[in-house]
Design a protein around this motif. Structure first.
Motif, PDB file in Angstrom:
ATOM      1  N   ALA A 195       9.931  -3.373 -13.187  1.00 50.51           N
ATOM      2  CA  ALA A 195       8.499  -4.403 -13.433  1.00 50.51           C
ATOM      3  C   ALA A 195       8.460  -5.277 -12.155  1.00 50.51           C
ATOM      4  CB  ALA A 195       8.787  -5.278 -14.554  1.00 50.51           C
ATOM      5  N   GLN A 196       9.428  -5.906 -11.505  1.00 47.12           N
ATOM      6  CA  GLN A 196       9.154  -6.472 -10.341  1.00 47.12           C
ATOM      7  C   GLN A 196       8.593  -5.860  -9.130  1.00 47.12           C
ATOM      8  OE1 GLN A 196      12.224  -5.821 -11.936  1.00 47.12           O
ATOM      9  NE2 GLN A 196      13.652  -7.374 -11.451  1.00 47.12           N
ATOM     10  N   GLY A 197       8.968  -4.623  -9.086  1.00 49.50           N
ATOM     11  CA  GLY A 197       8.417  -3.820  -7.931  1.00 49.50           C
ATOM     12  C   GLY A 197       6.922  -3.281  -8.138  1.00 49.50           C
ATOM     13  N   ALA A 198       6.536  -3.166  -9.533  1.00 53.17           N
ATOM     14  CA  ALA A 198       5.191  -2.894  -9.902  1.00 53.17           C
ATOM     15  C   ALA A 198       4.365  -3.884  -9.627  1.00 53.17           C
ATOM     16  CB  ALA A 198       5.164  -2.483 -11.334  1.00 53.17           C
ATOM     17  N   ILE A 199       4.995  -5.204 -10.110  1.00 58.16           N
ATOM     18  CA  ILE A 199       4.154  -6.620  -9.775  1.00 58.16           C
ATOM     19  C   ILE A 199       3.663  -6.692  -8.427  1.00 58.16           C
ATOM     20  CG2 ILE A 199       4.040  -8.858 -10.296  1.00 58.16           C
ATOM     21  CD1 ILE A 199       5.598  -8.151 -12.889  1.00 58.16           C
ATOM     22  N   ALA A 200       4.768  -6.498  -7.552  1.00 60.03           N
ATOM     23  CA  ALA A 200       4.598  -6.873  -6.108  1.00 60.03           C
ATOM     24  C   ALA A 200       3.625  -6.010  -5.598  1.00 60.03           C
ATOM     25  CB  ALA A 200       6.090  -6.788  -5.587  1.00 60.03           C
ATOM     26  N   TRP A 201       3.894  -4.617  -5.949  1.00 59.83           N
ATOM     27  CA  TRP A 201       2.930  -3.657  -5.035  1.00 59.83           C
ATOM     28  C   TRP A 201       1.547  -3.892  -5.663  1.00 59.83           C
ATOM     29  CZ3 TRP A 201       3.528  -1.673  -0.747  1.00 59.83           C
ATOM     30  CH2 TRP A 201       4.687  -1.302  -0.223  1.00 59.83           C
ATOM     31  N   ALA A 202       1.487  -3.839  -7.177  1.00 58.61           N
ATOM     32  CA  ALA A 202      -0.075  -4.260  -7.733  1.00 58.61           C
ATOM     33  C   ALA A 202      -0.842  -5.379  -7.190  1.00 58.61           C
ATOM     34  CB  ALA A 202       0.228  -3.994  -8.983  1.00 58.61           C
ATOM     35  N   THR A 203      -0.190  -6.521  -6.984  1.00 59.90           N
ATOM     36  CA  THR A 203      -0.716  -7.592  -6.639  1.00 59.90           C
ATOM     37  C   THR A 203      -1.018  -7.602  -5.072  1.00 59.90           C
ATOM     38  OG1 THR A 203       0.571  -8.942  -8.179  1.00 59.90           O
ATOM     39  CG2 THR A 203      -0.515 -10.117  -6.465  1.00 59.90           C
ATOM     40  N   SER A 204      -0.301  -7.052  -4.443  1.00 57.87           N
ATOM     41  CA  SER A 204      -0.704  -6.829  -2.779  1.00 57.87           C
ATOM     42  C   SER A 204      -1.725  -5.975  -2.592  1.00 57.87           C
ATOM     43  CB  SER A 204       0.542  -6.651  -1.991  1.00 57.87           C
ATOM     44  OG  SER A 204       1.296  -5.393  -2.548  1.00 57.87           O
ATOM     45  N   LEU A 205      -1.642  -4.809  -3.491  1.00 56.11           N
ATOM     46  CA  LEU A 205      -2.839  -3.614  -3.333  1.00 56.11           C
ATOM     47  C   LEU A 205      -4.052  -4.280  -3.744  1.00 56.11           C
ATOM     48  CD1 LEU A 205      -0.675  -0.665  -4.608  1.00 56.11           C
ATOM     49  CD2 LEU A 205      -1.622  -0.796  -2.301  1.00 56.11           C
ATOM     50  N   VAL A 206      -4.106  -4.994  -4.635  1.00 55.64           N
ATOM     51  CA  VAL A 206      -5.675  -5.603  -5.024  1.00 55.64           C
ATOM     52  C   VAL A 206      -5.840  -6.474  -4.276  1.00 55.64           C
ATOM     53  CG1 VAL A 206      -6.525  -6.655  -6.992  1.00 55.64           C
ATOM     54  CG2 VAL A 206      -5.133  -4.918  -7.727  1.00 55.64           C
ATOM     55  N   PHE A 207      -5.100  -7.378  -3.859  1.00 56.06           N
ATOM     56  CA  PHE A 207      -5.790  -8.599  -3.098  1.00 56.06           C
ATOM     57  C   PHE A 207      -5.699  -8.543  -1.471  1.00 56.06           C
ATOM     58  CE2 PHE A 207      -4.424 -10.564  -7.346  1.00 56.06           C
ATOM     59  CZ  PHE A 207      -5.675 -11.250  -7.454  1.00 56.06           C
ATOM     60  N   MET A 208      -4.590  -7.510  -1.105  1.00 59.03           N
ATOM     61  CA  MET A 208      -4.860  -7.287   0.518  1.00 59.03           C
ATOM     62  C   MET A 208      -4.832  -5.748   0.669  1.00 59.03           C
ATOM     63  SD  MET A 208      -1.749 -10.241   1.510  1.00 59.03           S
ATOM     64  CE  MET A 208      -0.545  -9.618   0.155  1.00 59.03           C
ATOM     65  N   PRO A 209      -5.568  -5.091   0.105  1.00 60.99           N
ATOM     66  CA  PRO A 209      -5.460  -3.472   0.355  1.00 60.99           C
ATOM     67  C   PRO A 209      -5.547  -3.201   1.661  1.00 60.99           C
ATOM     68  CG  PRO A 209      -7.592  -4.305  -0.234  1.00 60.99           C
ATOM     69  CD  PRO A 209      -6.654  -5.247  -0.445  1.00 60.99           C
ATOM     70  N   LEU A 210      -6.031  -3.890   2.564  1.00 59.30           N
ATOM     71  CA  LEU A 210      -6.390  -3.503   4.006  1.00 59.30           C
ATOM     72  C   LEU A 210      -4.975  -3.641   4.680  1.00 59.30           C
ATOM     73  CD1 LEU A 210      -8.718  -2.643   6.064  1.00 59.30           C
ATOM     74  CD2 LEU A 210      -8.490  -5.241   6.701  1.00 59.30           C
ATOM     75  N   LEU A 211      -4.010  -4.402   4.108  1.00 61.84           N
ATOM     76  CA  LEU A 211      -2.741  -4.482   4.718  1.00 61.84           C
ATOM     77  C   LEU A 211      -1.639  -3.833   4.136  1.00 61.84           C
ATOM     78  CD1 LEU A 211      -2.707  -8.489   5.490  1.00 61.84           C
ATOM     79  CD2 LEU A 211      -3.184  -6.732   7.108  1.00 61.84           C
ATOM     80  N   THR A 212      -2.058  -3.196   2.931  1.00 64.24           N
ATOM     81  CA  THR A 212      -0.924  -2.794   1.876  1.00 64.24           C
ATOM     82  C   THR A 212      -0.937  -1.124   1.624  1.00 64.24           C
ATOM     83  OG1 THR A 212      -1.603  -3.760  -0.003  1.00 64.24           O
ATOM     84  CG2 THR A 212       0.183  -5.012   1.153  1.00 64.24           C
ATOM     85  N   LEU A 213      -2.067  -0.622   1.993  1.00 64.97           N
ATOM     86  CA  LEU A 213      -2.337   0.654   1.469  1.00 64.97           C
ATOM     87  C   LEU A 213      -1.390   1.648   2.167  1.00 64.97           C
ATOM     88  CD1 LEU A 213      -6.178   1.337   1.012  1.00 64.97           C
ATOM     89  CD2 LEU A 213      -4.191   1.845  -0.522  1.00 64.97           C
ATOM     90  N   VAL A 214      -1.409   1.346   3.562  1.00 65.38           N
ATOM     91  CA  VAL A 214      -0.615   2.418   4.450  1.00 65.38           C
ATOM     92  C   VAL A 214       0.980   2.056   4.056  1.00 65.38           C
ATOM     93  CG1 VAL A 214       0.283   2.865   6.859  1.00 65.38           C
ATOM     94  CG2 VAL A 214      -2.365   2.753   6.286  1.00 65.38           C
ATOM     95  N   PRO A 215       1.477   0.780   3.905  1.00 68.09           N
ATOM     96  CA  PRO A 215       2.798   0.751   3.737  1.00 68.09           C
ATOM     97  C   PRO A 215       3.014   1.195   2.299  1.00 68.09           C
ATOM     98  CG  PRO A 215       1.961  -1.442   4.572  1.00 68.09           C
ATOM     99  CD  PRO A 215       0.888  -0.496   4.567  1.00 68.09           C
ATOM    100  N   TYR A 216       2.295   1.233   1.453  1.00 69.27           N
ATOM    101  CA  TYR A 216       2.296   1.745  -0.107  1.00 69.27           C
ATOM    102  C   TYR A 216       2.599   3.158   0.285  1.00 69.27           C
ATOM    103  CZ  TYR A 216       2.095   3.172  -4.898  1.00 69.27           C
ATOM    104  OH  TYR A 216       2.303   3.533  -6.028  1.00 69.27           O
TER     105      TYR A 216
END
Length: 477
Positions: free
Chosen positions: A32-53
């Protein structure tokens, strides 16, 4: 104006992709912690987090996991035809020991038996570890199995290569497996030179495919050496001069290995064979001695990895912590526990267990160190004693439980070891060996500084903010 429209369309597309990736993270990320961390960053900072995801985040490759499980099954079928497992007699003997009850959960967790009549030697630093491993390799007569996360083309790596080439030239079957990401800096000429000299060499990789080629999860973090089916080595060292303490600014390097003799060496061979089969689709040479000594200690080999039916590594630590009655000492370079491990540690303190965790005082990965520091401060507040090792970087992975149980291996106390890496630990039940580990750790504690609640008050607000930001992303580190 047209240029601005292109930018606007691009940003909208990135935002939509970020939302799609966030939904994917919620559906597939294991915690759950990992899902929340990724989902939050992908929604609010997609430009920075899409490639790292794409690179780090997709922790459930269903096709990969199924392929790995199938490869393991095929390897076991092939090995079964050799009738090489020494399980029956030694497993039955193990049940006669008082310490067997403490390891019963480990048997099911590891899917390997607890075996009696083993002998273990503690190797307390890089020199002792590589002297022992290289001496064993130099004496090999039949087969050498070598596996490391990192192999460098430096003085130590060249010594290893020369030894392997010499043994191969003398008719020894030599198998070398290294992780493709961990050893990314290893030049092709190093590998080619070994192959030309008769050494069978393969990199461990996640798999093929357009998307998988960008995947850096599922690394093989194990360090295993087995010589002639008789002597096995496991621990925290990789092949590089820094592990001998010869590379500032992290020197002197603090790490631990162990040498194993006895029937449990067969478990190390089986673990290596699974990884080798995945990389090469062939079975390495597996050897069993004709007989074992009729005395020795209990040993339980605990391999873990993302293809396991359960989260073996995390549950290993939970079980080890819950088993402690009087003492629980852990050394780890990275302290980023999940909720289950954190809760187990707090409960151990409430039971009156002497819980100590030894951490490095110098960072090798600053973000992980920042997150680890915040977890450490919270642990101190919960009554856990946290120590910072002062002389150099601490990389050892050791667990000491009460008066008779110890474990040494490759697993760190973090999410990557818990769920994303292939790891291996060896658990021993023996009073004398536990005393050796206690003596080693007491020396480490004497060279450490204990953390206190005052450490938090001395932190600047920006430092506290940085640590909290690092903690937010800690489930995906």
């Amino acid at each position: 104006m047209q240029y601005s429209a292109y930018i606007a369309h691009f940003l909208v597309l990135i935002q939509l992709l970020g939302i799609v990736a966030a939904v994917h993270a919620v559906l597939t990320v294991r915690t759950a912690q990992g899902a929340i961390a990724w989902a939050t960053s992908l929604v609010f900072m997609p430009l920075l987090t899409l490639v790292p995801y794409l690179v780090f985040g997709r922790s459930r490759f269903d096709a990969y996991i199924e392929a790995r499980r199938q490869a393991n099954h095929e390897m076991h079928e092939a090995a079964a035809e050799l009738d090489w497992r020494p399980w029956v007699e030694e497993a039955l003997a193990a049940r006669q020991y008082d310490g067997y009850k403490a390891l019963k959960a480990m048997v099911g967790l590891a899917r390997m038996p607890t075996l009696a009549n083993n002998h273990v030697r503690l190797l307390v630093n890089g020199k002792a570890s590589f002297d022992a491993m290289f001496e064993a390799i130099a004496q090999a007569r039949k087969v050498i199995l070598v596996q490391f996360f990192i192999i460098r083309d430096d003085a130590l790596g060249q010594r290893l290569a020369q030894l392997l080439l010499e043994r191969a030239a003398n008719g020894v079957d030599v198998f070398l497996l290294y992780d493709g990401i961990g050893s990314h800096a290893l030049p092709g000429r190093y590998v080619e030179h070994l192959r030309q000299g008769g050494v069978q060499v393969y990199p461990f990789s996640t798999g093929s495919g357009m998307i998988n080629r960008f995947q850096v999860n599922f690394r093989n973090h194990r360090k295993i050496v087995v010589v002639d089916g008789v002597r096995g080595f496991v621990g925290g060292h990789n092949v590089g001069v820094e592990y001998l303490g010869e590379k500032p600014p992290l020197s002197p390097w603090r790490d631990t290995h162990l040498e194993l003799r006895g029937p449990a060496v067969a478990c190390l061979q089986e673990c290596f064979a699974e990884d080798w089969y995945w990389a090469s689709h062939t079975l390495p040479t597996l050897i069993l001695p004709k007989a074992y000594e009729e005395a020795g200690m209990l040993c339980q080999v605990v391999p873990s990895g993302p293809a396991d039916p359960q989260e073996t590594c995390s549950l290993f630590f939970v079980e080890a912590i819950n088993a402690a009655v009087e003492r629980l000492w852990i050394t780890t370079p990275y302290f980023v526990p999940d909720e289950a491990v954190s809760a187990a540690l707090r409960l151990a303190v409430l039971r009156g267990v002497d819980v100590r965790i030894l951490l490095p005082s110098r960072p090798d990965h600053k973000t992980v160190y920042a997150a680890s520091s915040l977890y450490a401060l919270e642990a101190v507040r919960a009554g856990i004693r946290i120590f910072r090792y002062q002389p150099g970087f601490l990389h050892q992975k050791v667990v000491l439980i009460d008066h008779d149980t110890a474990a040494v291996g490759s697993a760190n106390l973090d999410n990557r070891s818990f769920r994303l890496n292939f790891e291996i630990m060896v658990v021993t039940v023996d009073d004398d060996f536990a005393k050796e580990v206690e003596k080693m750790l007491m020396t480490d504690f004497e060279q450490s500084v204990e953390m206190s609640l005052d450490d938090r008050r001395r932190l600047h607000r920006l430092q506290q903010l940085g640590m909290r930001v690092a903690r937010l992303v800690s489930p995906i580190l």
